[in-house]
Design a protein around this motif. Structure first.
Motif, PDB file in Angstrom:
ATOM      1  N   LEU A 123     -11.277  19.265 -14.240  1.00 49.58           N
ATOM      2  CA  LEU A 123     -10.340  18.363 -14.925  1.00 49.58           C
ATOM      3  C   LEU A 123      -8.910  18.595 -14.443  1.00 49.58           C
ATOM      4  O   LEU A 123      -8.136  17.638 -14.295  1.00 49.58           O
ATOM      5  N   ASN A 124      -8.544  19.840 -14.179  1.00 47.49           N
ATOM      6  CA  ASN A 124      -7.216  20.120 -13.625  1.00 47.49           C
ATOM      7  C   ASN A 124      -7.067  19.499 -12.242  1.00 47.49           C
ATOM      8  O   ASN A 124      -6.022  18.943 -11.912  1.00 47.49           O
ATOM      9  N   ALA A 125      -8.116  19.597 -11.437  1.00 47.32           N
ATOM     10  CA  ALA A 125      -8.085  18.980 -10.101  1.00 47.32           C
ATOM     11  C   ALA A 125      -7.948  17.465 -10.222  1.00 47.32           C
ATOM     12  O   ALA A 125      -7.206  16.831  -9.465  1.00 47.32           O
ATOM     13  N   SER A 126      -8.633  16.887 -11.189  1.00 49.67           N
ATOM     14  CA  SER A 126      -8.532  15.445 -11.416  1.00 49.67           C
ATOM     15  C   SER A 126      -7.101  15.047 -11.756  1.00 49.67           C
ATOM     16  O   SER A 126      -6.586  14.051 -11.251  1.00 49.67           O
ATOM     17  N   THR A 127      -6.461  15.851 -12.590  1.00 52.91           N
ATOM     18  CA  THR A 127      -5.069  15.568 -12.968  1.00 52.91           C
ATOM     19  C   THR A 127      -4.151  15.662 -11.752  1.00 52.91           C
ATOM     20  O   THR A 127      -3.246  14.836 -11.581  1.00 52.91           O
ATOM     21  N   ARG A 128      -4.378  16.667 -10.903  1.00 48.91           N
ATOM     22  CA  ARG A 128      -3.551  16.788  -9.695  1.00 48.91           C
ATOM     23  C   ARG A 128      -3.724  15.581  -8.781  1.00 48.91           C
ATOM     24  O   ARG A 128      -2.754  15.064  -8.218  1.00 48.91           O
ATOM     25  N   TRP A 129      -4.960  15.102  -8.608  1.00 46.29           N
ATOM     26  CA  TRP A 129      -5.191  13.933  -7.760  1.00 46.29           C
ATOM     27  C   TRP A 129      -4.558  12.683  -8.364  1.00 46.29           C
ATOM     28  O   TRP A 129      -4.071  11.814  -7.637  1.00 46.29           O
ATOM     29  N   THR A 130      -4.548  12.589  -9.687  1.00 44.16           N
ATOM     30  CA  THR A 130      -3.879  11.451 -10.335  1.00 44.16           C
ATOM     31  C   THR A 130      -2.386  11.486 -10.024  1.00 44.16           C
ATOM     32  O   THR A 130      -1.776  10.456  -9.732  1.00 44.16           O
ATOM     33  N   GLY A 131      -1.791  12.673 -10.063  1.00 41.28           N
ATOM     34  CA  GLY A 131      -0.374  12.821  -9.708  1.00 41.28           C
ATOM     35  C   GLY A 131      -0.111  12.430  -8.267  1.00 41.28           C
ATOM     36  O   GLY A 131       0.898  11.790  -7.955  1.00 41.28           O
ATOM     37  N   ARG A 132      -1.028  12.803  -7.380  1.00 43.41           N
ATOM     38  CA  ARG A 132      -0.866  12.415  -5.969  1.00 43.41           C
ATOM     39  C   ARG A 132      -0.944  10.901  -5.812  1.00 43.41           C
ATOM     40  O   ARG A 132      -0.219  10.320  -5.003  1.00 43.41           O
ATOM     41  N   ALA A 133      -1.810  10.269  -6.562  1.00 42.10           N
ATOM     42  CA  ALA A 133      -1.916   8.805  -6.492  1.00 42.10           C
ATOM     43  C   ALA A 133      -0.603   8.153  -6.915  1.00 42.10           C
ATOM     44  O   ALA A 133      -0.162   7.181  -6.294  1.00 42.10           O
ATOM     45  N   GLU A 134       0.031   8.699  -7.942  1.00 42.32           N
ATOM     46  CA  GLU A 134       1.316   8.142  -8.380  1.00 42.32           C
ATOM     47  C   GLU A 134       2.398   8.377  -7.334  1.00 42.32           C
ATOM     48  O   GLU A 134       3.252   7.518  -7.124  1.00 42.32           O
ATOM     49  N   ARG A 135       2.372   9.523  -6.679  1.00 42.30           N
ATOM     50  CA  ARG A 135       3.351   9.764  -5.604  1.00 42.30           C
ATOM     51  C   ARG A 135       3.137   8.794  -4.450  1.00 42.30           C
ATOM     52  O   ARG A 135       4.097   8.297  -3.851  1.00 42.30           O
ATOM     53  N   CYS A 136       1.886   8.486  -4.140  1.00 45.19           N
ATOM     54  CA  CYS A 136       1.593   7.498  -3.087  1.00 45.19           C
ATOM     55  C   CYS A 136       2.128   6.120  -3.472  1.00 45.19           C
ATOM     56  O   CYS A 136       2.675   5.403  -2.640  1.00 45.19           O
ATOM     57  N   ALA A 137       1.969   5.769  -4.741  1.00 51.02           N
ATOM     58  CA  ALA A 137       2.476   4.472  -5.204  1.00 51.02           C
ATOM     59  C   ALA A 137       3.996   4.420  -5.097  1.00 51.02           C
ATOM     60  O   ALA A 137       4.566   3.402  -4.674  1.00 51.02           O
ATOM     61  N   ARG A 138       4.670   5.517  -5.457  1.00 56.54           N
ATOM     62  CA  ARG A 138       6.143   5.546  -5.341  1.00 56.54           C
ATOM     63  C   ARG A 138       6.565   5.449  -3.886  1.00 56.54           C
ATOM     64  O   ARG A 138       7.528   4.746  -3.552  1.00 56.54           O
ATOM     65  N   TRP A 139       5.858   6.161  -2.995  1.00 52.72           N
ATOM     66  CA  TRP A 139       6.176   6.111  -1.569  1.00 52.72           C
ATOM     67  C   TRP A 139       6.051   4.683  -1.049  1.00 52.72           C
ATOM     68  O   TRP A 139       6.895   4.218  -0.278  1.00 52.72           O
ATOM     69  N   THR A 140       5.011   3.987  -1.472  1.00 55.92           N
ATOM     70  CA  THR A 140       4.788   2.611  -1.044  1.00 55.92           C
ATOM     71  C   THR A 140       5.921   1.712  -1.537  1.00 55.92           C
ATOM     72  O   THR A 140       6.465   0.911  -0.770  1.00 55.92           O
ATOM     73  N   ARG A 141       6.277   1.843  -2.812  1.00 50.47           N
ATOM     74  CA  ARG A 141       7.368   1.015  -3.358  1.00 50.47           C
ATOM     75  C   ARG A 141       8.681   1.274  -2.631  1.00 50.47           C
ATOM     76  O   ARG A 141       9.417   0.338  -2.304  1.00 50.47           O
ATOM     77  N   ARG A 142       8.991   2.552  -2.367  1.00 48.81           N
ATOM     78  CA  ARG A 142      10.237   2.873  -1.657  1.00 48.81           C
ATOM     79  C   ARG A 142      10.214   2.311  -0.237  1.00 48.81           C
ATOM     80  O   ARG A 142      11.223   1.802   0.246  1.00 48.81           O
ATOM     81  N   GLY A 143       9.081   2.401   0.436  1.00 52.62           N
ATOM     82  CA  GLY A 143       8.973   1.894   1.803  1.00 52.62           C
ATOM     83  C   GLY A 143       9.147   0.382   1.875  1.00 52.62           C
ATOM     84  O   GLY A 143       9.840  -0.131   2.755  1.00 52.62           O
TER      85      GLY A 143
ATOM     86  N   CYS B 156      -6.946   8.919  -3.523  1.00 56.89           N
ATOM     87  CA  CYS B 156      -6.590   9.842  -4.605  1.00 56.89           C
ATOM     88  C   CYS B 156      -7.253   9.433  -5.915  1.00 56.89           C
ATOM     89  O   CYS B 156      -7.723  10.287  -6.673  1.00 56.89           O
ATOM     90  N   ARG B 157      -7.303   8.149  -6.183  1.00 54.26           N
ATOM     91  CA  ARG B 157      -7.928   7.694  -7.423  1.00 54.26           C
ATOM     92  C   ARG B 157      -9.434   7.941  -7.416  1.00 54.26           C
ATOM     93  O   ARG B 157     -10.012   8.323  -8.430  1.00 54.26           O
ATOM     94  N   VAL B 158     -10.070   7.727  -6.273  1.00 50.70           N
ATOM     95  CA  VAL B 158     -11.509   8.005  -6.163  1.00 50.70           C
ATOM     96  C   VAL B 158     -11.764   9.497  -6.343  1.00 50.70           C
ATOM     97  O   VAL B 158     -12.693   9.904  -7.052  1.00 50.70           O
ATOM     98  N   SER B 159     -10.939  10.323  -5.723  1.00 50.16           N
ATOM     99  CA  SER B 159     -11.093  11.776  -5.861  1.00 50.16           C
ATOM    100  C   SER B 159     -10.919  12.198  -7.314  1.00 50.16           C
ATOM    101  O   SER B 159     -11.689  13.003  -7.836  1.00 50.16           O
ATOM    102  N   SER B 160      -9.913  11.654  -7.962  1.00 50.97           N
ATOM    103  CA  SER B 160      -9.666  11.989  -9.369  1.00 50.97           C
ATOM    104  C   SER B 160     -10.871  11.618 -10.226  1.00 50.97           C
ATOM    105  O   SER B 160     -11.345  12.420 -11.043  1.00 50.97           O
ATOM    106  N   GLY B 161     -11.385  10.429 -10.026  1.00 50.71           N
ATOM    107  CA  GLY B 161     -12.554   9.986 -10.788  1.00 50.71           C
ATOM    108  C   GLY B 161     -13.787  10.827 -10.495  1.00 50.71           C
ATOM    109  O   GLY B 161     -14.563  11.130 -11.406  1.00 50.71           O
ATOM    110  N   SER B 162     -13.933  11.237  -9.238  1.00 53.54           N
ATOM    111  CA  SER B 162     -15.087  12.063  -8.872  1.00 53.54           C
ATOM    112  C   SER B 162     -15.048  13.411  -9.587  1.00 53.54           C
ATOM    113  O   SER B 162     -16.067  13.884 -10.098  1.00 53.54           O
TER     114      SER B 162
END
Length: 103
Positions: free
Chosen positions: A15-35, A81-87
């Motif tokens: 569950l902790n790993a899932s939370t970390r992957w969720t955070g990475r997914a949000e960072r990817c979304a921010r990177w995309t918006r900034r780009g 990241c979202r698939v990893s989190s769900g897995s």
């Protein structure tokens, strides 16, 4: 350590790993918006200052490609990241730890 205790530790770790992957997914979304915002800003600045870096038409031509670049890379990374989190969450539930009991 009992088998149930070990299972709970593994489940909590998953569950902790899932939370970390969720955070990475949000960072990817921010990177995309900034780009995408950066591409739009550069196209607007290039159109206002013709000849300084390149003809304004080049910026207009390059804008869709730049946006597609950021959306493709960022979207792929976010999806991974979202698939990893769900897995990890599914594995935690399969172990029957805190994810199943709700605690």
């Amino acid at each position: 350590m009992t088998m149930a205790g070990r299972r709970d530790r593994w489940s909590a770790a998953l569950l902790n790993a899932s939370t970390r992957w969720t955070g990475r997914a949000e960072r990817c979304a921010r990177w995309t918006r900034r780009g995408v915002a950066r591409c739009r800003r550069w196209a607007a600045e290039g159109a206002q200052r013709p000849g300084e870096l390149a003809p304004p038409s080049w910026f207009a031509i390059a804008l869709p490609f730049g946006i597609a670049w950021y959306r493709t890379l960022g979207g792929t990374a976010r999806a991974w990241c979202r698939v990893s989190s769900g897995s990890f969450r599914v594995l935690a539930r399969a172990l029957g730890g805190p994810a199943r009991r709700g605690g």
